[in-house]
Design an enzyme around this catalytic site. Structure first.
Site, PDB file in Angstrom:
ATOM      1  N   LYS A 170       0.810  -1.226   0.000  1.00 50.10           N
ATOM      2  CA  LYS A 170       0.000   0.000   0.000  1.00 50.10           C
ATOM      3  C   LYS A 170       0.846   1.280   0.000  1.00 50.10           C
ATOM      4  O   LYS A 170       0.434   2.280  -0.570  1.00 50.10           O
ATOM      5  CB  LYS A 170      -0.950   0.002   1.198  1.00 50.10           C
ATOM      6  CG  LYS A 170      -2.052  -1.056   1.091  1.00 50.10           C
ATOM      7  CD  LYS A 170      -3.005  -0.979   2.267  1.00 50.10           C
ATOM      8  CE  LYS A 170      -4.030  -2.111   2.194  1.00 50.10           C
ATOM      9  NZ  LYS A 170      -5.033  -2.018   3.249  1.00 50.10           N
ATOM     10  N   ASP A 174      -9.873   2.511   2.814  1.00 50.98           N
ATOM     11  CA  ASP A 174      -9.991   1.696   4.031  1.00 50.98           C
ATOM     12  C   ASP A 174     -10.727   2.447   5.141  1.00 50.98           C
ATOM     13  O   ASP A 174     -11.609   1.896   5.794  1.00 50.98           O
ATOM     14  CB  ASP A 174      -8.598   1.272   4.529  1.00 50.98           C
ATOM     15  CG  ASP A 174      -7.969   0.213   3.647  1.00 50.98           C
ATOM     16  OD1 ASP A 174      -8.715  -0.552   3.004  1.00 50.98           O
ATOM     17  OD2 ASP A 174      -6.734   0.139   3.598  1.00 50.98           O
TER      18      ASP A 174
END
Ligand code: ATR
Length: 274
Positions: free
Chosen positions: A66, A103
């Site tokens: 990420k 997220d």
């Protein structure tokens, strides 16, 4: 022509994202295919470039890539930059690579919509000060909790977050011992103990009456954190399956311009917490 998407990670075999996006695509009549790709640990950028060159339109990115996903983007959003991580890329004309991080908004949508627990005015505690917390802070702060606190085994890392997020989220930060005498309405475990099975040193009285205990990890049943919450009398416990489905819905909206109904995927993937 069928538009192609993928999730890239290492390992990737466990990923539920292909199933979730297939359900979204079928229900909304979108002509798209979504696969899982395992990139070599030293080959994330090459894997993204190869997928793009073969006609890919965008990718989800999971551990451990990420941070690299955010770095390689030509246009990361402000919240991805703030999180220092991206979980979604969109490929545009002219070599542009957009990056976002869904997220945190997925977590917030799960807590507020699926679990019917409004964050505004609540006392919210995040356990852990790693990437999972970093991605969640700004979206939670945007809902205006009465207090947003971060506790971490290594207090300096929590203090660093207070510094980094000063302009976006006033944070109370410290070690677990600083929580003594305080109680919270929403307690979110963003440490990796959901996977390692370690117990956290949670002081007595941490959970306010009616509190929600939320484990970011999904599919592990009752983790030590959720068991500790139940032992403390917490009736509302949840794992991160809803966060997973809701972040996928945000990615789908970003790529396809339409918001999918998350209900069927949630029903399919939810495993009872026993
Ligand atoms: P992620 O990106 O998933 O957040 P990470 O950046 O490695 O992963 O962060 C893991 C978090 O879990 C950290 O906050 C870590 O605490 P430290 O910063 O003190 O290392 C926390 N963590 C992991 N194991 C733990 C344990 N046994 N007890 C308490 N905290 C733990």
């Amino acid at each position: 022509m069928t538009d192609r998407y993928a999730v890239i990670g290492h390992p990737i075999g466990h990923s539920k994202s292909p199933l979730i996006h297939a359900m979204f695509a079928r229900a909304s009549g979108q002509d798209m295919a979504y696969t899982a790709i395992e990139a070599p640990l030293d080959g994330f950028a090459d894997t993204v470039h190869a997928f793009r060159a073969s006609g890919g339109r965008g990718v989800n990115v999971t551990l451990p890539f990420k941070l690299q996903a955010c770095e390689m983007a030509t246009e990361p959003t402000a919240r991805a930059r703030l999180a220092g991580a991206a979980n979604c890329l969109k490929f545009e004309e002219g070599g542009r690579t957009l990056a976002d991080n869904f997220d945190g908004v997925g977590l917030v949508n799960d807590i507020q919509r699926n679990l019917a627990c409004p964050i505004a005015g609540k006392r919210v505690l995040l356990l852990g000060a790693g990437g999972a917390t970093r991605g969640a802070l700004q979206p939670i702060a945007a809902e205006r909790p009465a207090l947003l606190a971060v506790a971490n085994r290594t207090p300096e890392k929590a203090h660093q977050l207070r510094h980094d997020f000063a302009a976006h989220a006033p944070l109370q930060t410290g070690g677990y011992e600083t929580l003594l005498g305080q109680s919270f309405d929403v307690v979110i475990n963003a440490t990796s103990t959901g996977l390692s099975q370690d117990r956290l040193p949670l002081p007595e009285g941490l959970f306010a009456p009616g509190a929600l205990a939320y484990e970011m990890v999904y599919g592990k049943g009752l983790t030590p954190f959720l068991k500790q919450a139940q032992a403390a009398g917490v009736a509302r416990v949840a794992d991160g399956v809803g966060m997973l489905v809701e972040q996928a819905a945000e990615a789908f909206l970003w790529w396809r311009g339409m918001r999918p109904d998350t209900g069927p995927a949630l029903t399919t993937l939810t495993v009872p917490l026993v």
